[in-house]
Design a protein around this motif. Structure first.
Motif, PDB file in Angstrom:
ATOM      1  N   PHE A   1      32.982  23.427  39.048  1.00 25.29           N
ATOM      2  CA  PHE A   1      33.652  24.647  38.578  1.00 25.29           C
ATOM      3  C   PHE A   1      33.428  24.911  37.090  1.00 25.29           C
ATOM      4  N   ASP A   2      33.690  23.893  36.299  1.00 29.92           N
ATOM      5  CA  ASP A   2      33.791  24.072  34.854  1.00 29.92           C
ATOM      6  C   ASP A   2      32.616  23.510  34.076  1.00 29.92           C
ATOM      7  N   LYS A   3      31.551  23.136  34.799  1.00 28.64           N
ATOM      8  CA  LYS A   3      30.404  22.586  34.079  1.00 28.64           C
ATOM      9  C   LYS A   3      29.634  23.678  33.362  1.00 28.64           C
ATOM     10  N   GLU A   4      29.051  23.298  32.225  1.00 31.76           N
ATOM     11  CA  GLU A   4      28.223  24.228  31.469  1.00 31.76           C
ATOM     12  C   GLU A   4      26.857  23.608  31.207  1.00 31.76           C
TER      13      GLU A   4
ATOM     14  N   PRO B   1      41.223  30.476  33.539  1.00 28.93           N
ATOM     15  CA  PRO B   1      41.926  31.689  33.102  1.00 28.93           C
ATOM     16  C   PRO B   1      41.018  32.918  33.083  1.00 28.93           C
ATOM     17  N   GLU B   2      39.783  32.721  32.628  1.00 31.73           N
ATOM     18  CA  GLU B   2      38.785  33.805  32.611  1.00 31.73           C
ATOM     19  C   GLU B   2      38.492  34.291  34.035  1.00 31.73           C
ATOM     20  N   LEU B   3      38.376  33.343  34.951  1.00 26.65           N
ATOM     21  CA  LEU B   3      38.101  33.657  36.361  1.00 26.65           C
ATOM     22  C   LEU B   3      39.269  34.434  36.982  1.00 26.65           C
ATOM     23  N   LEU B   4      40.480  34.043  36.665  1.00 25.86           N
ATOM     24  CA  LEU B   4      41.650  34.754  37.208  1.00 25.86           C
ATOM     25  C   LEU B   4      41.708  36.179  36.666  1.00 25.86           C
ATOM     26  N   LYS B   5      41.306  36.325  35.410  1.00 26.39           N
ATOM     27  CA  LYS B   5      41.268  37.659  34.806  1.00 26.39           C
ATOM     28  C   LYS B   5      40.206  38.518  35.485  1.00 26.39           C
ATOM     29  N   LEU B   6      39.039  37.933  35.713  1.00 27.23           N
ATOM     30  CA  LEU B   6      37.949  38.635  36.398  1.00 27.23           C
ATOM     31  C   LEU B   6      38.384  39.096  37.789  1.00 27.23           C
ATOM     32  N   GLY B   7      39.178  38.261  38.461  1.00 28.38           N
ATOM     33  CA  GLY B   7      39.677  38.608  39.790  1.00 28.38           C
ATOM     34  C   GLY B   7      40.871  39.550  39.755  1.00 28.38           C
TER      35      GLY B   7
ATOM     36  N   MET C   1      51.714  35.047  39.222  1.00 27.04           N
ATOM     37  CA  MET C   1      52.217  34.244  38.110  1.00 27.04           C
ATOM     38  C   MET C   1      51.655  32.838  38.243  1.00 27.04           C
ATOM     39  N   ALA C   2      50.894  32.396  37.248  1.00 31.34           N
ATOM     40  CA  ALA C   2      50.272  31.081  37.360  1.00 31.34           C
ATOM     41  C   ALA C   2      50.369  30.336  36.039  1.00 31.34           C
ATOM     42  N   ASN C   3      50.844  29.092  36.108  1.00 31.32           N
ATOM     43  CA  ASN C   3      50.881  28.231  34.929  1.00 31.32           C
ATOM     44  C   ASN C   3      49.724  27.242  35.011  1.00 31.32           C
ATOM     45  N   VAL C   4      48.759  27.425  34.125  1.00 31.24           N
ATOM     46  CA  VAL C   4      47.542  26.615  34.168  1.00 31.24           C
ATOM     47  C   VAL C   4      47.650  25.468  33.163  1.00 31.24           C
ATOM     48  N   ARG C   5      47.306  24.246  33.609  1.00 28.04           N
ATOM     49  CA  ARG C   5      47.319  23.102  32.704  1.00 28.04           C
ATOM     50  C   ARG C   5      46.132  22.190  32.995  1.00 28.04           C
ATOM     51  N   THR C   6      45.412  21.850  31.945  1.00 27.12           N
ATOM     52  CA  THR C   6      44.262  20.962  32.104  1.00 27.12           C
ATOM     53  C   THR C   6      44.715  19.512  32.022  1.00 27.12           C
ATOM     54  N   LEU C   7      44.473  18.744  33.084  1.00 26.90           N
ATOM     55  CA  LEU C   7      44.826  17.315  33.098  1.00 26.90           C
ATOM     56  C   LEU C   7      43.667  16.454  32.623  1.00 26.90           C
TER      57      LEU C   7
END
Lengths: 162, 162, 162, 162
Positions: free
Chosen positions: B12-15, B31-37, B42-48
């Motif tokens: 998903f997040d590889k560059e 977050p960018e992907l959710l905006k594009l969609g 309501m979503a709380n996003v957290r990177t573990l």
């Protein structure tokens, strides 16, 4: 069991005519989109019409509802222009009770690269497999009951009426 | 009520690092992907963590399950590398019964343009809102119970075990 | 020495308004495009107007030619709608002899993902550095003298008149 | 007269293998790229090899130079990995004096969507039609003589040596 997908056009499938700078319809991009999403859901895709939903007539809506009624599958997705999506949902809800019907669309044509269509189709496919019989609109990552939804013309987003 | 999204990395997040031609992790694109969609969920996003799932350790999985347990939201999406997604699902299912947890991922990095990630996130968001408590994998437009799923290494697709 | 880039609009810079389905102009995408191309050419970019070339007036063409005359750089690129590009080239050629002026454009908006604009700007930048003083159109990988070029309305491609 | 394009591989043509997460070569994307750019330049494309330029041997360079010598076209573009592009240019310059040879490449694979390859091919095509016989590298919107160019390993950009 397979899912039925009916294509009616809408922004989803619009293309850019580079000779006159206008948008037009050619073929649907839904099979291509499902392939891009690596979908392995059994889906029977059929194009009913390719029109802007602002031009959709009563006859068109009858055609859609007849096809939904005749469909052997009880899980149906309809791609549809967003402007009158709620209106078509109402027509379908009055006639069809024993199926799960999910209408979805896009704000940006699939061919323009940054489309929300891929996201919306992913969510429509998931909702149609998971929610009870009824008629719904799947947009903005959410699903709405046919009798409690409208498109906000200012934001382009769908929202509850009450 | 809001949905919780935990990021753990994966394809998903590889560059692409254009200086050495290797793939690497920087920031999440969720977050960018959710905006594009045009998501309005309501979503709380957290990177573990931001890791390849082949390198995920028991400690990492403990960290994920602790965060799921502590989460106030009972609808949780976890982005995850596909290679060991089923393994993490098993660990979570043993510890957590009262929440709907959906793991999803991508076969193509979001940044490579033709990603399945947008489609998968659309379906994961829809499934997490619609299916009962339990631990699931959402890939290929479908959802799988944690105890009946594996990734087919030849096709890259998820399938039932039995 | 630096190159001067004048922006006048055209398909290059059109965007899709997702609320009404129409194309419109906002800001130019040329700096973004040059960055995407990893251009290291010294370029001074200035927006003169943002219009469809079918709506370009004599006054607009005067403004463009005055800016070309006043420009300290003797290598000038002009982004321009393709429909009247040849007409503007003729106006410029009558007034300016001591500079290399290259007009270029696009058939597909840059924002639509599969644009020819990146290719055309790459070739326009290369031509303006390499060919003698004069007024030219750079499209379809080629360059054309101002007095021997027309857009073929059927194919959308540029071709010699004689 | 037609232009000759020789393909040797490089980042330009790399693809992402979604099963193992590695980059690999399949077919060249140059014809597709020329079509996307609406190129109407007569071009004869031939694939000589599909390799990473770090793995290019003396034998490979001999093969390239023999093909350049035998080419009936005196305008030649070579797509090439950027890491040893300057080295190959030197080999060619020692053997070939009566042709315009332009090497070009990309920092991002064409298939990753946001490639600089479309821009670079646009500029390479323009330079090869406009500059005198000699061996050059076309990158970053500029052209460099074979004996005065290096790739800056820190920035990934090409620059003059002196």
């Amino acid at each position: 069991m397979a899912i039925r997908i009916f294509i009616t056009g809408g922004t989803f499938d619009k293309e850019y005519n580079e000779l006159n700078g206008e948008l037009f319809f050619k073929d649907t991009h839904i099979p291509e989109l499902l392939k891009l999403g690596r979908s392995r859901v059994m889906a029977n895709v059929r194009t009913l019409m390719m029109i802007d939903s602002l031009e959709m007539t009563d006859n068109d809506r009858n055609l859609i509802s007849e096809n939904c009624i005749k469909s052997e599958e009880d899980k149906i997705i309809i791609t549809h222009g967003t402007d009158t999506m709620a209106e078509t949902a109402k027509v379908l809800a009055e006639k069809i009770k024993n199926k799960t019907i999910v209408l979805t669309g896009a704000m940006i044509p699939y061919k323009f690269g940054s489309s929300d269509g891929l996201f919306n189709m992913g969510s429509a496919l998931a909702f149609v497999q998971s929610i009870p019989h009824g008629v719904y609109i799947a947009m903005n990552g959410r699903y709405f009951h046919w009798d409690n939804v409208r498109k906000n013309k200012q934001t382009g987003e769908f929202e509850e009426v009450k």
